[in-house]
Design a protein around this motif. Structure first.
Motif, mmCIF file in Angstrom:
data_model
loop_
_atom_site.group_PDB
_atom_site.id
_atom_site.type_symbol
_atom_site.label_atom_id
_atom_site.label_comp_id
_atom_site.label_asym_id
_atom_site.label_seq_id
_atom_site.Cartn_x
_atom_site.Cartn_y
_atom_site.Cartn_z
ATOM 1 N N VAL A 152 1.261 -1.054 0.274
ATOM 2 C CA VAL A 152 0.299 -0.145 -0.233
ATOM 3 C C VAL A 152 0.191 1.134 -0.424
ATOM 4 O O VAL A 152 0.495 2.582 -0.243
ATOM 5 N N PHE A 153 1.954 1.164 0.781
ATOM 6 C CA PHE A 153 2.811 2.546 0.782
ATOM 7 C C PHE A 153 3.694 2.648 -1.346
ATOM 8 O O PHE A 153 4.347 3.634 -0.991
ATOM 9 N N ALA A 154 3.389 1.361 -2.167
ATOM 10 C CA ALA A 154 3.821 1.976 -3.111
ATOM 11 C C ALA A 154 3.381 3.087 -3.920
ATOM 12 O O ALA A 154 2.213 3.886 -3.133
ATOM 13 N N ASP A 155 3.971 3.650 -5.093
ATOM 14 C CA ASP A 155 3.321 4.109 -5.741
ATOM 15 C C ASP A 155 1.936 4.947 -5.480
ATOM 16 O O ASP A 155 1.200 3.732 -6.076
ATOM 17 N N HIS A 156 1.758 6.333 -6.099
ATOM 18 C CA HIS A 156 0.256 6.606 -6.523
ATOM 19 C C HIS A 156 -0.649 5.023 -7.633
ATOM 20 O O HIS A 156 -1.672 4.798 -7.085
ATOM 21 N N ARG A 157 -0.182 5.192 -8.626
ATOM 22 C CA ARG A 157 -0.641 4.152 -9.502
ATOM 23 C C ARG A 157 -0.806 2.809 -8.538
ATOM 24 O O ARG A 157 -1.156 1.274 -8.977
ATOM 25 N N GLN A 158 0.597 2.371 -8.145
ATOM 26 C CA GLN A 158 0.908 1.197 -7.452
ATOM 27 C C GLN A 158 0.089 0.002 -6.820
ATOM 28 O O GLN A 158 0.525 -0.494 -6.786
ATOM 29 N N ALA A 159 -0.023 1.237 -5.857
ATOM 30 C CA ALA A 159 -0.423 0.880 -3.896
ATOM 31 C C ALA A 159 -1.950 -0.432 -4.634
ATOM 32 O O ALA A 159 -2.446 0.117 -4.826
ATOM 33 N N SER A 160 -1.970 -1.270 -4.324
ATOM 34 C CA SER A 160 -2.959 -2.534 -3.616
ATOM 35 C C SER A 160 -2.641 -2.435 -2.949
ATOM 36 O O SER A 160 -1.979 -2.848 -2.071
ATOM 37 N N LYS B 159 -12.552 -9.074 -5.596
ATOM 38 C CA LYS B 159 -12.967 -8.385 -5.305
ATOM 39 C C LYS B 159 -14.239 -8.340 -6.072
ATOM 40 O O LYS B 159 -14.776 -7.015 -6.690
ATOM 41 N N LEU C 6 -8.291 3.539 -0.132
ATOM 42 C CA LEU C 6 -7.314 3.726 1.271
ATOM 43 C C LEU C 6 -5.874 5.426 1.467
ATOM 44 O O LEU C 6 -6.445 6.241 -0.187
ATOM 45 N N ARG D 152 -3.820 7.811 1.943
ATOM 46 C CA ARG D 152 -2.443 8.108 2.077
ATOM 47 C C ARG D 152 -2.133 9.530 2.295
ATOM 48 O O ARG D 152 -2.730 10.402 1.904
ATOM 49 N N ILE E 276 -6.636 6.954 -2.620
ATOM 50 C CA ILE E 276 -6.376 5.783 -3.698
ATOM 51 C C ILE E 276 -7.070 4.527 -4.006
ATOM 52 O O ILE E 276 -7.990 3.897 -2.655
ATOM 53 N N ASP E 277 -8.171 4.700 -5.280
ATOM 54 C CA ASP E 277 -8.760 3.776 -5.095
ATOM 55 C C ASP E 277 -7.881 2.099 -5.125
ATOM 56 O O ASP E 277 -7.032 1.894 -5.891
ATOM 57 N N LEU E 278 -8.037 1.454 -4.664
ATOM 58 C CA LEU E 278 -7.586 0.386 -4.445
ATOM 59 C C LEU E 278 -7.911 -0.724 -5.729
ATOM 60 O O LEU E 278 -7.217 -2.314 -5.617
ATOM 61 N N ARG F 257 -9.512 -0.042 -8.245
ATOM 62 C CA ARG F 257 -9.048 -0.017 -10.060
ATOM 63 C C ARG F 257 -9.797 -0.997 -10.420
ATOM 64 O O ARG F 257 -9.899 -1.267 -12.024
#
Lengths: 1127, 905
Positions: A507-515, B369, B807, B809, B818-820, B822
């Motif tokens: 979850v701390f990955a960059d904005h796009r990669q956060a998962s 999901k 989440l 951030r 951030i939308d997890l 997608r």
């Protein structure tokens, strides 16, 4: 005052010492629980006898013992049952044991047996009691006081010569605290200081000094009296020196102590010297707070210990012995929120209180004080404490609707509530959770120990109940994995599922990669998961919940192991650092330590399982409320033969949520109050703790509630009453209104009287007889069983009496079962006995009371709400009274137990008031009505006394052994003797008293408080400990008998004076002078206010009877001189 | 049971809620995707289909259509349970022009017999069987596809198949040369319990088989040697001593995964064959399992209906280990079969099936999901027909046809003599070899035709005078016609024409007329004709023949136009030229106009009828069928049509002279016939498998004006969210309104197609969106593709989701949400993605109608007050919805009356 210089020196040398002595007494109580009240009092009494010689010898002997106190202090951690005897350690000074022995000898003079018993069993080295004055002050003041103390302590240490003993140093420190420089005339200096200090403090200081002066006078007197004691002076001095030194430490440590307390000690001591005194013991038992215990290694011994806490005490519990090693108590009014070991120094414990104070305690070293008192500006710390080398101490701070993670500054403010916090990987990651959110923090730069974090807040759809994080160090060989570690997270939810996140660092990955990958789901629990923890190696997950089953999930194979049928629901699970132990905190206020390999219990720390007070919201109907209130009175008795055994009806689990099932008390706990240890627990009624306890509609199945417990005089028979009504939801469909619902439930009520016999072989109470529905319902209703309102045991023989809502008294007696004229024998040659109702006496139901003819009486009005039942001491007479809503005056019927006749019926015991309790004491009949205690002389059939009580829920206990009775009102307790016109003892415990039990023999009284703590109030033969100073109570709470009780007793006079002084601090000089004078000639001083309080009652009709007034006035003036009183 | 109810106030319709049709559903016993992932293919991907084998022997072919799952065709079986399915693909071929012809995809099955059956998908019937001297085949598997290796001299090879038999024999079969041949025995395991339960290829050379004696054996097909055998050990306490290896699969890295009767899933190292891990996934037998394409996920299904998912994760010290992630009860019965398709971006689903007959879609990549989704267990093509005027409804399964008569409402309500609401009036058990594929009844209820794969049977129904029952008389038809067999058929509205689609997807038409000798009897005219289909240029496909299979056929309401649609979306149309002239000869056979000069004398037509060459022109009563002159203008649809229906036109009484004026046989023109095209508009309303809606003016060969104004995007949102595909449509044109009642298995939807049902704004919006997409920045495209779901259900709602979906951030005091997930918002967007390239004509039409926005708005207002659409989900699952008519009520008062046949779950 002081005449010559020598005198002055003497005075100055002596005064601090005395002060010290008292201080020592006061705070020795705080930390010294190993010695019982009696022991202490006896030793102190001895000390006092030789008080003045000590002064002379002090300087010579003091030096020899310089090192002594510290050593002793260090030893204290290991003091357990035989603490006093095993004192000698390799480093022990030879003097020390002798002193101890002396103490023992002295004790012998008093009450050897008791003392030793107490000594041996009280295992505690440290205990409270920081009450009284402490509460007066605000935190800030306290903090300044603390600082002042610390400064002063350092200073004298620097200026004194090397020879100066620690004790002396300590002495000074305390004196300083008291506002006087030891080298100067205390009075003068106190004046100086007064100008500098704040008003409140000042007043106390002056008082303290004043007391000092008085003390001096008294000591002089004692000197004359107790010359024979001088021979022991050397040892005594040694002992005192130690104590003093210890005291100093205590003061340093506590930091919460303040001058006023010390001052009060002086006063108390002086009084207690004069005659046997009532005193409250220190607190035992208590509820563990909802916090993970900490496994630690006790550095002196290397033993595994468990650190946990009750509201007011940090406990260090030995896993080997299941006993507390040492404790550290906070003053009242502050509760511990959270605690955490220091990462760098595992011997330091960080503690955070609910008022935002946090400090560090070196728990491994006994007697060490809080070293770091850092008042934060946190208004309320929600708990959750994590400690780390990096950011330091992290804690959660609650503000409006959200929580913040704080260290020295606010690190992150979450939008949702957070409850707990955890750090992993040296603070590289911080994880906090609340029901609705999970907050993850990652340090930006893992290399530096900075406080820069990246935070991610994850909203949770189902409420989170518990969480555990685990760091998995990534394989060093794995390529280009920049992340230092992976964080696995196990999250328990209210729906019984455990979600397992393999790696949340994504979850701390960059904005796009956060998962965040979808979690693994482990679902076994039916209800909310209360606790979840990873095993040390991460291959297991341990979880527990309301099901009373410990579940071990083997994560690799998905296999589950179970440890079912624990006694109560699991609240907390902790895995020891070595991974070889699990500590399980359970809903019955106990902590069990299990070995990991065999899942066998290693240690068990069971607290008092007193039901939590339930805050009832949304009152339904007054009547129902009342009924519930009555039924929820604590059902507890003291064992007549084993004076320290408390038998208590307890719930299966402490209710977290208020449900019928949780409120019921189906178990009997036997608790040893002396050792503060759980003895046994057994079921009294059907219960379903370990079964599926949900009905088809997923409503909890309610077990029966034990409402009354009584034990026969010989301790062989136990009578219990349990009651059950179907939950409202079960009969709701039958009804349309609340009244109908209540009625339908009552129709289905089940009441059982059970009589149990003590089975010595099994160590259990075995059921001997069960009486179904022993009483009918009131108002001749046939359906359902009537409630039993009172149950008493025959004080002479085996037998019980019950009083039910049908207005009947039934007397139950054992009857040997006979077959063909021969008594039947059961197993073990025990005569088979069945209990029969020997007599039934129907009480005339208020026909004479003038209201019975009222046509508007409904059936409900006749339902008795409250009953009083009491045996006379010889069991010949039984007093019974019923209070119902319809009757304003209550009749008390006196029954002849042998014939069952109503010998007499009296009204007027409670004119217009509710009769709360009745009791016989000797020839007196005591009734407690609302706001008053009445003592009737049964011989003369006249009201002997009436003493006014403050309003509140009352409790009555009668101790026929010492001829006293005690009345508790909310948090205050008064002890009376029927013959005396004032309270023998008064005290305010600052804690709601839920049960008051008369001790057996001369044990005085046992008090149960709603925080599941126990204290005893006992008459001690000699001054031993200060009683609780009720100074703080004086200004705010009304004195118990301020109307009636003329302060003939000097103590009361002092109270009054103090109150005055507190109120008028400006008049200090005069006051102190006056008091000093008065102290010397020791005549009663009657102030106009006191007189006015008797005479000036305003309206003439409200005046007391003339006789009462006369007695009151005489009480003011006719006090005997103190000296004689002491003699 | 028959519940009669009115639906809604504004959209009145009489509904007979019929639950009496005992249509049997059959459990799913095998599932197979035509390929398991997108990886390993060069060039275009072969077509993706899902084969669903059922316990009654049927095999359904489903088209996933990027998540829109539609049942395309059904291959009726012989009643033996399909125990296994496998697809192969022949090697690609390069033709002389250098274009790559994709290898044909072939479907094989086993069905508790000693044979492996290959299916002809285009004909929907078995193609060939391979039997040999081996016992019952319990399991089989196809060899992995041959991959081009570096040494290019390797010839592309076909895929072999390996079959495991009940006696422990393993058999290799070859599929080379478009054949299925026994190759050799691979092994023969002796032993009493050595039944081969499951088999799979580890690579092209190594076969892994699980046996009933709790052994897993590994064989090398190159030298017929046993490489290794692994034992599961004894069964768990309480289980049989020998564990059954129910299923075995191989992960992409070569590791072997087995599921056994202990409920355990075991993972074995692919190289040294050691046990890597055992996972307790189920309490009962684990019957099947699938793996994801990346090999990091396993799903297993058990006999208690639970499906468990396992994921490979990094354990301690970076060691990879498997762990069960979660489980879910997916089926009410057992999970018998599972199949997975897992592509990186597109579809990623697991399909599972069992005794509850409904295929369940479980997301694989987006597990947790996305929601799971259940497909319908009922056939996509309704197995219910009605004779609306005769108030008969007929349903068929296997070899039986049941016919009920539905009483009129008035008769039911009749107080003195209430009629039973419905009555079984006939039950026909046909003497046929195969199961009945389709049935059609003429509207007047006089003719009923039933077809199997090899037979066509036509019956005349007549109401018995003495009872309610029906008298059934077989109508004789030419032998060469009846022996054709058919997959589809349809009576025209006037019951004169019967169109049948043969298994080879040829269209034949027969003419029915009253028998001149026995006026009460109907006869089939002795000559039938075949209508030619247009052979348009088609893209090469791996299912080339199958793509031409016709799936829907429809007559215009005046019976003068016939349209048929095939799997790939092409439409063929024919028109009836001339006017009916009952005075003319019934059957007049001639040559085509082009060579009428050289015509022989027509007298030998009858004798020559079998010689049905293309040039022959058959004229029935002065009418003849010919290709629609505008047929080539009809566009290819985006996908197979599901609802294909002509808008009913109220015939203006064409009181012209009977027959074809001015057309008379002359000497020079002995077979004079009219070339007059049918008058009036013939608007064909189509809804495709993608739920795209078109209306075509068939004779003009273009979109109708209504369709231009009302593109698919104008359908209400409520409709676009429906996932179950449309099954059929019923017109309600009584009175002023023109309504179309559509239904799927779980829904009934009313659409007012009289005016413009749609709001202009959404249309405009769609256009804008589309134009943007057409402007062709690839980003947008890829973004859209990314937005597509993985083929199962919708995104899980946040309150039900397992993990958090978003989440917050916070870094340096800066907050970002951030939308997890997608996920993408609107499902309707994806439906449009594919259309653009396929349908330039449609696109153009839409663009042209862009200017008529004002018109749309105006029309909207004009029809204000009437409901534009209406939707209900309360009938489920629907087997069919058929119209009925009460002739006693005057036409203007008539409301639409339908029978909705439900199958209680």
């Amino acid at each position: 005052m002081a005449g010559t210089k020598h005198d002055q020196n003497l005075a100055s040398g002596k005064t601090p010492k005395v002060v010290h002595d008292d201080g020592a007494k006061g705070s020795s109580k705080k930390r010294k629980a190993e010695s019982s009240e009696v022991t202490e009092s006896s030793s102190k009494k001895v000390r006092h006898r030789v008080a003045s010689p000590m002064v002379i010898i002090w300087n010579t002997h003091g030096e020899t013992d310089t090192e002594e106190p510290t050593k002793k202090r260090k030893r204290q951690p290991v003091e357990t049952e035989t603490a006093e005897d095993v004192q000698p350690l390799p480093t022990t000074n030879s003097v020390e044991p002798s002193a101890t022995r002396d103490e023992g000898i002295v004790v012998e003079e008093e009450d050897m047996a008791d003392a030793e018993e107490e000594e041996i069993i009280q295992p505690r080295t440290v205990s409270e009691e920081q009450d009284g004055g402490g509460e007066l002050e605000e935190d800030v003041e306290m903090a300044t006081a603390e600082n002042a103390v610390e400064d002063e302590v350092v200073e004298p240490g620097a200026t004194t010569t090397g020879e100066v003993s620690e004790a002396k140093e300590a002495e000074r420190a305390v004196v300083v605290k008291n506002g006087a420089d030891p080298s100067k005339s205390s009075t003068k200096l106190s004046k100086l200081q007064r100008q500098q200090n704040r008003k409140l403090e000042l007043s106390k200081l002056s008082l303290g000094e004043h007391e000092v002066q008085r003390e001096k006078a008294e000591v002089d007197m004692n000197k004359a009296k107790n010359k024979e004691a001088r021979i022991e002076k050397g040892r005594i001095v040694q002992e005192r020196a130690q104590e003093l030194a210890r005291e100093v430490k205590m003061f340093k440590r506590e930091g919460l102590a303040e001058t006023a307390v010390a001052g009060w000690h002086v006063k108390e001591v002086r009084k207690q010297k004069k005659r046997p005194a009532w005193s409250l013991s220190n607190t035992v038992a208590g509820r563990f707070i909802n916090h993970d215990p900490i496994f630690a290694k006790d550095s002196p011994t290397g033993d595994a210990v468990l650190i946990t806490a009750t509201d007011r005490e940090i406990l260090v519990l030995s896993v080997e012995t299941s006993l507390p090693v040492r404790t550290y108590a906070l003053r009242r009014g502050v509760s511990i929120c959270s605690f955490s070991l220091d990462n760098a120094d595992p011997e330091s414990l960080h503690i955070v209180c609910d008022n935002g104070l946090s400090f560090t305690w070196r728990w491994s070293a006994d007697g060490s004080g809080p070293q770091d008192l850092e008042p934060s500006d946190a208004t309320f710390v929600a708990g959750g404490l994590a400690n780390d080398r990096g950011p330091g101490l992290l804690y959660l701070k609650k503000s409006k609707g959200n929580s913040a993670i704080w260290s020295s500054r606010s690190l992150y403010t979450a939008s949702k509530r957070l409850d707990e916090i955890q750090t992993v990987s040296d603070g590289d990651y911080v994880i906090a959770y609340g029901p609705e959110a999970l907050v993850l923090g990652m340090r930006k730069d893992t290399g530096k120990k900075s406080n820069d974090y990246i935070w991610a807040e994850l909203p949770m759809s189902t409420a989170v109940t518990c969480m555990d994080a685990r760091v998995i160090e990534s394989d060093s060989t794995s390529k280009k994995d920049k992340r230092p570690a992976r964080i696995s997270l196990a999250v328990g939810k209210t729906d019984g599922k455990i979600h397992l996140y393999d790696d949340v660092t994504s979850v701390f990955a960059d904005h796009r990669q956060a998962s965040l990958p979808t979690p693994r789901v482990l679902h076994w629990h039916r209800e909310a998961v209360s606790a979840v923890k990873y095993s040390r190696d991460g291959s297991y997950l341990i979880s527990g919940g309301k099901e009373t089953v410990l579940v071990l999930w083997q994560l690799n194979t998905e296999k589950k192991q179970f440890l079912p049928h624990l006694t109560s629901e699991i609240e907390r699970i902790v895995v020891s650092p070595e991974g070889d132990r699990y500590a399980i905190q359970m809903g019955d206020n106990s902590i069990m330590v299990l070995s990991t390999s065999e899942l066998k219990p290693v240690a068990n720390f069971a607290g008092l399982q007193l039901a939590c007070p339930i805050l009832r919201s949304s009152p339904t109907t007054v009547e129902y409320e009342h009924e519930m209130q009555n039924s929820k009175s604590v059902a507890a008795v003291l064992h007549p033969r084993h004076a320290n055994q408390l038998l208590l009806a307890v719930p299966a689990t402490q209710p977290k949520t208020s449900t019928n099932a949780a409120e019921a008390r189906p178990f009997l706990q036997t608790f040893d109050t002396r050792t503060s240890r759980h003895v046994t627990r057994q079921a009294l009624t059907r219960n379903n703790v370990t079964d599926l306890n949900l009905g088809p509609e997923r409503t909890p199945v309610a077990p029966s509630d034990t409402t009354h417990v009584s034990i026969s005089d010989d301790g062989q028979w136990l009578a219990t009453v349990d009651e059950w009504m179907p939950p409202a939801s079960d009969v709701e469909f039958l009804t349309t209104s609340w009244e109908e619902l209540v009625e339908e439930r009552r129709k289905r009520r089940e009441v059982y009287l059970k009589i149990w016999r003590w089975d010595e072989a099994q160590g259990l109470w075995t059921l001997s007889s069960r009486v179904d529905a022993p009483h009918a319902r009131a108002a001749k209703q046939t359906q359902g069983a009537g409630r039993i309102l009172a149950l008493v045991a025959d004080p002479v023989s085996a037998g019980f009496a019950t009083l039910g809502e049908d207005g009947r008294v039934r007397i139950w007696k054992p009857k040997t079962r006979v077959r063909h004229g021969v008594a039947m024998k059961g197993d073990g040659d025990v005569e088979l006995v069945e209990w029969v109702c020997k007599r039934t006496v129907e009480l005339p139901l208020g026909s004479e009371d003038g209201r019975a003819d009222s046509p508007v009486d409904t059936a409900r009005d006749h339902v008795p709400l409250k009953a009083c039942l009491a045996y006379s001491e010889d069991a010949s007479l039984l007093a019974a009274a019923l209070t119902s809503a319809a009757h304003t005056t209550t009749l008390v019927h006196f029954l002849d137990t042998s014939s069952g006749d109503i010998k007499a019926t009296k009204s007027g015991f409670a004119g217009g008031e509710h009769l709360e309790h009745v009791g016989f004491l000797d020839r007196y009949f005591i009734t407690v009505v609302r706001d008053a205690v009445q003592i009737w002389d049964l011989v003369t059939d006249a009201l002997q006394q009436r003493m006014v009580l403050p309003s509140g829920a009352t409790l009555l206990a009668i101790n026929s052994a010492d001829g006293t009775f005690a009345v508790a009102v909310d948090s205050r307790i008064n002890v009376y003797k029927p013959a005396e016109t004032w309270a023998v003892h008064k005290d305010d415990c600052h804690q709601y008293i839920t049960a008051l039990l008369a001790g057996n023999g001369n044990k005085g009284y046992m008090l149960l408080f709603d925080d599941a703590t126990i204290r005893t109030l006992a008459l001690t033969g000699a001054p031993m400990r200060r009683a609780l100073p009720d100074a703080p109570a004086a200004p705010k709470a009304p004195e118990l008998t301020i109307e009636f009780g003329p302060p003939q007793d000097e103590r009361l006079a002092d109270d009054a004076e103090m109150a005055e002084v507190l109120a008028l601090p400006a008049a200090d000089t005069k006051a102190s002078g006056l008091i000093l004078d008065e102290a010397e000639d020791d005549r009663p001083v009657v102030r106009p206010e006191q007189l006015a309080s008797i005479l000036d009652v305003g309206q003439s009709f409200a005046m007391l009877p003339v006789r009462d007034m006369f007695e009151a006035v005489v009480g003011l003036y006719g006090r005997r001189p103190l000296v004689h009183a002491a003699a | 049971m028959d519940i009669r109810q009115h639906v809604g106030v504004s959209s009145t319709m009489d509904v007979h809620r019929a639950r009496f049709v005992p249509y049997p559903t059959s459990a799913i016993s095998a599932l197979a995707f035509s390929r398991s992932s997108d990886s390993g293919y060069t060039g275009a991907f072969p077509a993706l289909r899902l084969a669903v084998g059922r316990a009654n022997g049927d095999i359904e072919i489903w088209n996933p259509l990027k998540g829109q799952w539609v049942q395309e065709t059904v291959c009726l079986g012989d009643g033996k349970s399909v125990d296994g399915l496998a697809w192969t693909q022949d090697p690609d071929e390069v033709d002389s022009e250098g274009t790559v012809l994709p290898g044909q995809q072939r479907l094989f099955s086993i069905a508790s017999s000693q044979a492996v059956t290959e299916w002809d998908l285009a004909r929907s019937e078995p193609k060939r069987k391979s039997t040999g001297n081996f016992s019952e085949v319990w399991c089989f598997a196809a060899q992995p596809r041959w991959k081009t290796s570096k040494n290019a001299q390797d010839e592309p090879r076909s895929q072999d198949m390996v079959a495991g038999c009940g006696d422990g024999t393993l058999v290799l079969l070859s599929t080379a040369d478009n054949d299925l041949q026994f190759k050799r025995f691979l092994a023969r395991v002796a032993g009493k319990r050595a039944r081969c339960m499951c088999i799979t290829y580890q690579n092209r050379d190594v076969v892994v088989a699980g046996f009933a004696d709790s052994m897993i054996r590994i064989y090398d097909t190159r030298n017929n040697s046993q490489v290794r055998q692994m034992s599961l050990g004894i069964g768990l306490p309480g289980a049989p001593k020998n564990a059954f290896v129910w299923t075995i699969k191989v992960l992409p890295n070569g590791d072997i995964v087995s599921g056994d009767s202990n409920g355990e899933v075991r993972i074995w190292d692919g190289r040294n064959h050691s046990l890597v891990q055992r996972l307790t996934g189920h309490d009962n037998d684990c019957l099947d399992l699938v793996t994801s394409a990346d090999g990091h996920t396993i799903l297993s299904g058990s006999i208690d209906g639970r499906m468990s998912i396992y994921r490979q994760t990094l354990g301690e010290g970076g060691r990879k280990s498997w762990a069960k992630h979660s489980h879910r009860r997916a089926h009410s019965g057992e999970v018998k079969a599972m199949a997975a398709f897992d592509s990186k971006n597109g579809l990623s689903v697991v399909v599972s099936g069992g005794s509850d007959a409904a295929p369940m879609l479980t997301p694989l990549r987006e597990h947790g999901k996305e929601n799971s989704r259940s497909l319908s267990s009922l056939p996509q093509q309704p197995k219910i027909v009605s004779a609306r005027k005769a108030r008969l409804i007929a349903s068929w399964w296997e070899k039986e046809i049941s016919i009920w008569r539905i009483a009129r409402q008035a008769a039911i309500d009749d107080v003195p003599q209430p009629e039973k609401p419905r009555k079984l009036v006939a039950k026909l058990s046909l003497d046929v070899k195969q199961a009945i594929r389709s049935v059609s009844v003429s509207a007047d209820g006089k003719l009923l035709a039933a077809v199997t794969a090899s037979e066509i049977k036509v019956f005349q129904l007549r109401r018995r005078t003495d009872s309610d029952g029906l008298a059934v008389r077989k109508v004789h038809a030419p032998q060469e016609f009846t022996s054709l067999g058919a997959r589809l058929l349809s009576f025209s509205a006037d019951a004169k024409w019967l169109a049948v689609v043969t298994p080879d997807s040829e269209v034949h038409i027969a003419r029915f007329a009253e028998d001149p000798e026995q006026p009460k009897q109907l006869r089939c005219l002795p000559h039938t004709i075949e209508l030619d289909r247009r052979h348009s240029k088609r893209a090469p496909s791996s299912l080339s023949e199958y793509d031409r299979a016709l799936v829907r056929v429809a007559f215009a309401s005046d019976s003068s136009v016939l349209v048929a649609g095939d799997v790939s979306g092409y439409l063929d149309s024919w028109v009836l030229e001339g006017h009916e002239d009952l005075t003319a000869t019934a059957v007049d056979i001639t040559k085509h106009d082009s060579d009428k000069v050289s015509s022989n004398d027509g007298s030998d037509a009858e004798s020559d009828s079998s010689d049905d060459d293309d040039d022959a022109l058959v004229i029935f009563y002065g009418q003849h069928w010919t290709d629609n002159p505008a047929g080539h203008l009809l566009p290819k649809l985006d996908s197979a049509p599901l609802a294909l229906t002509f808008r009913p036109t109220i015939l203006t009484a064409q009181a012209l002279t009977n027959g074809n004026p001015g057309v008379h046989s002359t000497r020079h023109n002995p077979h004079a016939h009219s070339h007059a095209l049918p008058p009036g508009e013939h608007r064909l309303w189509i809804m495709t498998a993608r739920h795209e809606m078109y209306e075509l003016d068939v004779l003009a060969g273009r979109l109708s004006d209504w369709s231009r104004r009302n593109p698919t995007a104008a359908l209400p949102e409520a409709f676009r969210q429906i996932k179950d595909r449309v099954m059929d449509a019923v017109w309600d044109v009584a009175g002023q309104h023109q309504r179309l009642w559509l239904h799927g298995t779980s829904w009934v939807f009313m659409l007012d197609v009289g005016g413009d049902s749609m709001d202009a704004e959404s249309v405009a919006l769609t256009k804008k969106r589309k134009r943007k997409a057409r402007n062709g920045n690839g980003e947008e495209r890829s973004a859209k593709r990314h937005q597509l779901g993985s083929g199962a259900g919708d995104r899980v709602e946040s309150e039900r989701s397992l993990g958090p979906q978003s989440l917050t951030r916070t870094e340096n005091g800066h907050r970002a949400n951030i939308d997890l997930t997608r996920s993408e918002q609107n499902a309707d967007e994806d439906e449009d993605v594919e259309v653009d390239s396929d349908l330039p004509a449609l696109q153009l039409a839409r663009l042209r109608s862009n200017g008529s926005k004002g018109e749309v708005a105006r029309r909207d207002q004009g029809t204000e007050g009437q409901r534009k659409w209406w939707c209900t989900f309360k009938y489920r699952p629907i087997l069919g919805m058929v119209p009925l008519e009460d002739a006693t009520i005057p036409e203007e008062d008539r409301m639409l009356e339908v029978a909705i046949v439900e199958r209680p779950i």
